[in-house]
Design a protein around this motif. Structure first.
Motif, mmCIF file in Angstrom:
data_model
loop_
_atom_site.group_PDB
_atom_site.id
_atom_site.type_symbol
_atom_site.label_atom_id
_atom_site.label_comp_id
_atom_site.label_asym_id
_atom_site.label_seq_id
_atom_site.Cartn_x
_atom_site.Cartn_y
_atom_site.Cartn_z
ATOM 1 N N ILE A 223 0.790 -1.257 -0.060
ATOM 2 C CA ILE A 223 -0.080 -0.285 -0.069
ATOM 3 C C ILE A 223 0.921 1.347 -0.048
ATOM 4 O O ILE A 223 0.598 2.086 -0.667
ATOM 5 N N MET A 224 2.087 1.318 0.792
ATOM 6 C CA MET A 224 2.685 2.425 0.953
ATOM 7 C C MET A 224 3.482 2.775 -0.381
ATOM 8 O O MET A 224 3.893 3.786 -0.791
ATOM 9 N N ALA A 225 3.987 1.483 -1.168
ATOM 10 C CA ALA A 225 4.732 1.893 -2.343
ATOM 11 C C ALA A 225 3.858 2.189 -3.218
ATOM 12 O O ALA A 225 4.278 3.349 -3.991
ATOM 13 N N GLU A 226 2.700 1.792 -3.364
ATOM 14 C CA GLU A 226 1.918 2.447 -4.458
ATOM 15 C C GLU A 226 1.300 3.967 -4.093
ATOM 16 O O GLU A 226 1.595 4.769 -4.703
ATOM 17 N N PHE A 227 1.144 4.250 -2.632
ATOM 18 C CA PHE A 227 1.000 5.595 -2.111
ATOM 19 C C PHE A 227 2.210 6.399 -2.664
ATOM 20 O O PHE A 227 1.932 7.593 -3.139
ATOM 21 N N ARG A 228 3.387 6.169 -2.409
ATOM 22 C CA ARG A 228 4.418 6.912 -2.766
ATOM 23 C C ARG A 228 4.756 7.197 -4.290
ATOM 24 O O ARG A 228 5.204 8.194 -4.749
ATOM 25 N N SER A 258 4.763 10.061 8.374
ATOM 26 C CA SER A 258 5.958 10.364 7.884
ATOM 27 C C SER A 258 5.807 10.886 6.357
ATOM 28 O O SER A 258 6.909 11.587 6.171
ATOM 29 N N GLU A 259 4.813 10.816 5.621
ATOM 30 C CA GLU A 259 4.673 11.247 4.469
ATOM 31 C C GLU A 259 4.251 12.853 4.435
ATOM 32 O O GLU A 259 3.786 13.469 3.688
ATOM 33 N N GLY A 260 4.100 13.065 5.751
ATOM 34 C CA GLY A 260 3.453 14.397 5.951
ATOM 35 C C GLY A 260 1.834 14.461 5.776
ATOM 36 O O GLY A 260 1.259 15.654 5.569
ATOM 37 N N ARG A 261 1.166 13.402 5.957
ATOM 38 C CA ARG A 261 -0.236 13.330 5.469
ATOM 39 C C ARG A 261 -1.075 12.695 6.871
ATOM 40 O O ARG A 261 -0.621 12.588 7.636
ATOM 41 N N GLN A 262 -2.179 12.828 6.442
ATOM 42 C CA GLN A 262 -3.323 12.900 7.841
ATOM 43 C C GLN A 262 -4.172 11.598 7.670
ATOM 44 O O GLN A 262 -4.363 11.387 6.373
ATOM 45 N N THR A 263 -4.656 10.997 8.567
ATOM 46 C CA THR A 263 -5.522 9.944 8.496
ATOM 47 C C THR A 263 -6.899 10.132 9.190
ATOM 48 O O THR A 263 -6.740 10.494 10.440
ATOM 49 N N ILE A 264 -7.800 9.580 8.538
ATOM 50 C CA ILE A 264 -9.389 9.417 9.215
ATOM 51 C C ILE A 264 -9.581 8.122 9.385
ATOM 52 O O ILE A 264 -9.557 7.231 8.465
ATOM 53 N N MET A 265 -9.859 7.667 10.469
ATOM 54 C CA MET A 265 -9.996 6.197 10.830
ATOM 55 C C MET A 265 -11.516 5.881 11.501
ATOM 56 O O MET A 265 -11.843 6.462 12.460
ATOM 57 N N LEU A 329 -5.108 15.326 3.880
ATOM 58 C CA LEU A 329 -5.548 14.101 4.266
ATOM 59 C C LEU A 329 -4.775 13.043 2.967
ATOM 60 O O LEU A 329 -4.949 13.020 2.049
ATOM 61 N N GLY A 330 -4.268 12.073 3.687
ATOM 62 C CA GLY A 330 -3.773 10.865 2.928
ATOM 63 C C GLY A 330 -4.244 9.512 2.720
ATOM 64 O O GLY A 330 -4.030 8.699 1.889
ATOM 65 N N LEU A 331 -4.949 9.152 4.003
ATOM 66 C CA LEU A 331 -5.557 7.915 4.042
ATOM 67 C C LEU A 331 -6.960 7.980 4.991
ATOM 68 O O LEU A 331 -7.035 8.373 5.738
#
Ligand code: ADP
Ligand code: ZN
Ligand code: ZN
Length: 752
Positions: A223-228, A258-265, A329-331
């Motif tokens: 997931i992170m590889a695709e995100f980056r 660490s990518e400087g993004r935020q998460t809503i869970m 928002l990143g995720l």
């Protein structure tokens, strides 16, 4: 462009005013307005001042400029909608059918910024010894107030101001003097900083990071590889409870930060337990914030403000937390994505999973869905390759899947067992009591057993306003009452059947309360806890019961579906499902899915630690596929049969379905309008016609004296249903129906 005119959506949810109205921007407000702001405007003939939201600023007058009214003022402290939120509202309006203002209010769950409540505390600026010395010196000078405070600060260097001015009786003047003497400092803190119970905040220790298993790591890595690489898509994580999904979420969140993004869970409110929150706090500390329905409007608004300012990186909460105004928002993670609480029950009847998809498109974020029993919708999309599927198949903290027994209740009756408990369940319960292990008994749903019927003629006592059966409630030390769950109507129990006069008119005694009573009778030494809507009315009672049970203060926990979520109880080795097929008769197309989810989850409660678990499923339909697959914990087996049925019947997700609900104060008019609308809905189609079910009176035909008629339309293409919705909306806007309104529900999860 600053613009001389503003197009404004007014805060009245009615089809007739569901469009922007143009206003002139007065000189005084020139340059101060922005899209999304809340303003006060004169509206209608009386020029009553109402609230509105600026949708557009323009230099082009749509009418004679002189006839345009002026904006009165900007709402002070009003929360303004950002461009993204307005786009999302537009999407919601279009896809679910509602007025723009209703959609806007959905994406802006907080309308007004709260006045911040500030909490002050007194900090000592000297060490303990100096504080004592100062205290003694003040005492000598008979400055007793100063002496008192310095002594207290010697013992505890930070004191809440309320304590200082209250219990210690220190005046503001004294505080100022000590401040000037540089002995103390007064610090201000926003009281809503963190809505979590204080005990969690003070007790947490940072840490709790686990070394991921290779399966977990592979998911995070991909997931992170695709995100980056800038790839954004939807992922589904299918993993049994305890397989380590939450650890995957936490690792992803850390990397997203660490990518400087935020998460809503998103987590369903009922699963938002203390245990879960502590895990997140331990890992992320102050960067996490929590939303729940118990927060006051002020606390909620404060959470949103902190998020908008970037003071937090993660927000955890139920459905409405999706509208947290993160800039980066990143995720978005939706845990237990199959839960029905993700669908809104009021207009617009949106589904958080779908809205999250659109939000992620707008924001350039990834979406991760997780569940032990994915919704048919998500699994179907995974099968079609629209979303990427990951699986976690094993439980991590040890613990095997339990041994499951299916007990046929018809056999029990034939063998002369009239008890609610099958012989096997009875024996196993006894065994647990002897061994000092715990059991959970799960009753399918509240109230199903509460109805009162005549054993002679079949008459069922119903609510005169709502047309639903009344439920019998016994309150301690009070006579029992018959209660309507919709409108709250209450009446004393009847002694004779109103229809045939028979005396044999009784409640069907098998609610959680009756089971508790029966347990007391059959197992007199057992300590029993009950958890249902009645015992969890007061604040915190839900957590209280769970922690009592976790502390082994009871042997048996009896409850409704509330008990199957969330907590892990190491000592639970037996789960009894008392009437597995009750939810199969709920009368809607999702009944099988819901039954499978409930049974799988309930069964998953047994044997969570090293102790082996057993599950007893009691049923009148032991051959039903949902029951067999649930007993085998076989999601795929269930999915294959269920999707074949949905496809055959053209039910979602194989096709799409829209419910149109017609609410009318007049019975006859409601029926006529329903007929007119349903005819209209299909009349334009020469071929590829949608299928219509109804119209008919809704299952609950009347609520609070408003008549409810409903029809359903099915079609393979969602867009066809959206077009029909648009057409009906236009029609309604022109028609002069004064006592009637309509609501749309796409892919409904309940019957009406
Ligand atoms: P789920 O969210 O799927 O129910 P959790 O993430 O809560 O699963 O994990 C279940 C249990 O296993 C928890 O007690 C958790 O601490 C533990 N666990 C999860 N991942 C690991 C791991 N990689 N190593 C050790 N323990 C783990
Ligand atoms: Zn009768
Ligand atoms: Zn009623």
């Amino acid at each position: 462009m600053t613009g001389r005119f503003a197009n404004i959506i007014v805060d009245i949810s009615h089809e007739k005013v569901d469009r922007p109205f143009q206003y002139r921007i007065p000189q005084a407000l020139c340059g101060q307005l922005a899209v999304g702001m809340a303003v006060m405007i004169p509206f209608g003939r009386g020029n009553k001042l109402i609230r509105g939201y600026v949708m557009e600023l323009t230099d082009k007058a749509e009418y004679d400029e002189r006839k345009l009214k002026e904006i009165a003022s900007i709402v002070k402290g009003g929360v303004s909608a950002q461009g993204d939120a307005i786009r999302l509202a537009g999407w919601i309006k279009e896809n679910y059918g509602s007025t723009m203002i209703a959609a806007l209010k959905t994406v802006l769950p907080v309308k007004q910024k709260s006045k911040l409540v500030v909490k002050k505390s007194i900090h000592s600026k000297v060490d303990a010894q100096t504080a004592i010395d100062k205290s003694l010196a003040f005492e000598k000078k008979h400055q007793t107030a100063k002496a008192r405070l310095m002594k207290a600060l010697a013992a505890q260097p930070i004191l809440p101001q309320t304590l200082v001015t209250g219990k210690l009786n220190i005046t503001a003047q004294t505080l100022r003097a000590l401040q000037q003497a540089d002995l103390i400092e007064i610090q201000e803190e926003n009281a809503f900083r963190n809505p979590l119970p204080h005990a969690v905040q003070s007790g947490w220790q940072r840490g709790g990071k686990k070394e991921l298993s290779s399966n977990q790591r592979a998911i995070v890595t991909q997931i992170m590889a695709e995100f980056r690489r800038g790839i954004r898509q939807t992922y589904l994580l299918h993993g049994v409870t305890g397989s380590g999904k939450t650890e995957v979420y936490m690792e992803l969140i850390e990397q997203i930060i660490s990518e400087g993004r935020q998460t809503i869970m998103l987590i369903p409110e009922i699963a938002l337990t203390y245990q879960t929150l502590v895990r997140f706090y331990q890992r992320f500390g102050e960067r996490v914030s929590v939303m729940n329905s118990r927060l006051s409007a002020g606390e909620r608004s404060d959470q949103f403000e902190r998020a908008a300012k970037g003071e937090v990186d993660i927000i955890i909460g139920p459905r409405s937390a999706l509208f947290t105004p993160f800039q980066r928002l990143g995720l978005v993670i939706i845990d237990e994505e199959h839960e029905s609480s993700y669908k809104s029950e009021s207009m617009p009847k949106y589904h958080a999973r779908e809205v999250a998809g659109e939000l992620c498109r707008i924001k350039g974020a990834s979406l991760l869905l997780g569940s032990a029993t994915p919704s048919l919708e998500s699994y179907y999309r995974a099968q079609k390759g629209e979303i990427k599927l990951f699986e976690l198949k094993e439980r991590l903290a040890g613990g095997q899947l339990p041994q499951v027994y299916i007990e046929d209740l018809r056999d029990e009756l034939r063998s002369g067992n009239r008890s609610i408990f099958s012989r096997r369940l009875h024996t196993l319960l006894e065994e647990r009591l002897e061994k000092g292990e715990q059991s959970m008994l799960f009753l399918n749903r509240r109230g199903y057993a509460g109805f009162v019927s005549c054993r002679a003629c079949g008459y069922v006592v119903k609510c005169p306003h709502c047309d639903v059966s009344l439920s019998e409630h016994t309150v301690k030390n009070r006579a029992s009452r018959l209660v309507c769950h919709y409108c709250g109507y209450e009446t004393p129990p009847v002694t004779n059947c109103p229809q045939c006069g028979s005396k044999y008119i009784l409640g069907f005694r098998a609610g959680t309360q009756q089971i508790e009573e029966l347990l007391h009778k059959e197992f007199p030494t057992a300590r029993i806890l009950r958890m249902d809507a009645d015992t969890t009315k007061s604040k915190d009672s839900y957590e209280q019961i769970l922690s009592q049970f976790a502390n082994e203060e009871a042997d048996i926990l009896v409850g409704t579906q509330m008990i199957v979520k969330g907590h892990d109880f190491a000592k639970v080795t037996l789960v009894g499902i008392l009437a597995a097929d009750m939810s199969l008769h709920a009368g809607d197309y999702r009944a099988g899915e819901r039954t499978f989810q409930l049974l799988t989850q309930a069964a998953g409660r047994a044997g969570r630690s090293t102790l082996a678990g057993e599950v007893v499923i009691q049923t009148y339909q032991p051959e039903h596929y949902t029951i067999i697959h649930a007993a085998n914990q076989d999601y795929k087996g269930f999915y294959e049969e269920e999707i074949a049925y949905r496809d055959l019947m053209m039910y979602p997700p194989a096709a799409h379905m829209m419910a149109v609900l017609i609410l009318s104060e007049d019975e006859l008019e409601g029926e006529e309008h329903a007929k007119e609308l349903s005819d209209r809905a299909v009349s334009r189609f020469a071929e590829n016609r949608p299928t219509i079910i109804g119209p008919s009176a809704a299952a609950v035909g009347k609520i609070n004296d408003v008549y409810r008629n409903v029809f359903y339309i099915k079609h393979r293409e969602y867009q066809v249903l959206v077009d029909i919705k648009d057409n009906l909306e236009q029609f309604i806007e022109q028609a002069q129906w004064s006592r009637c309104s309509i609501q749309f529900d796409f892919n409904p999860i309940n019957t009406y």
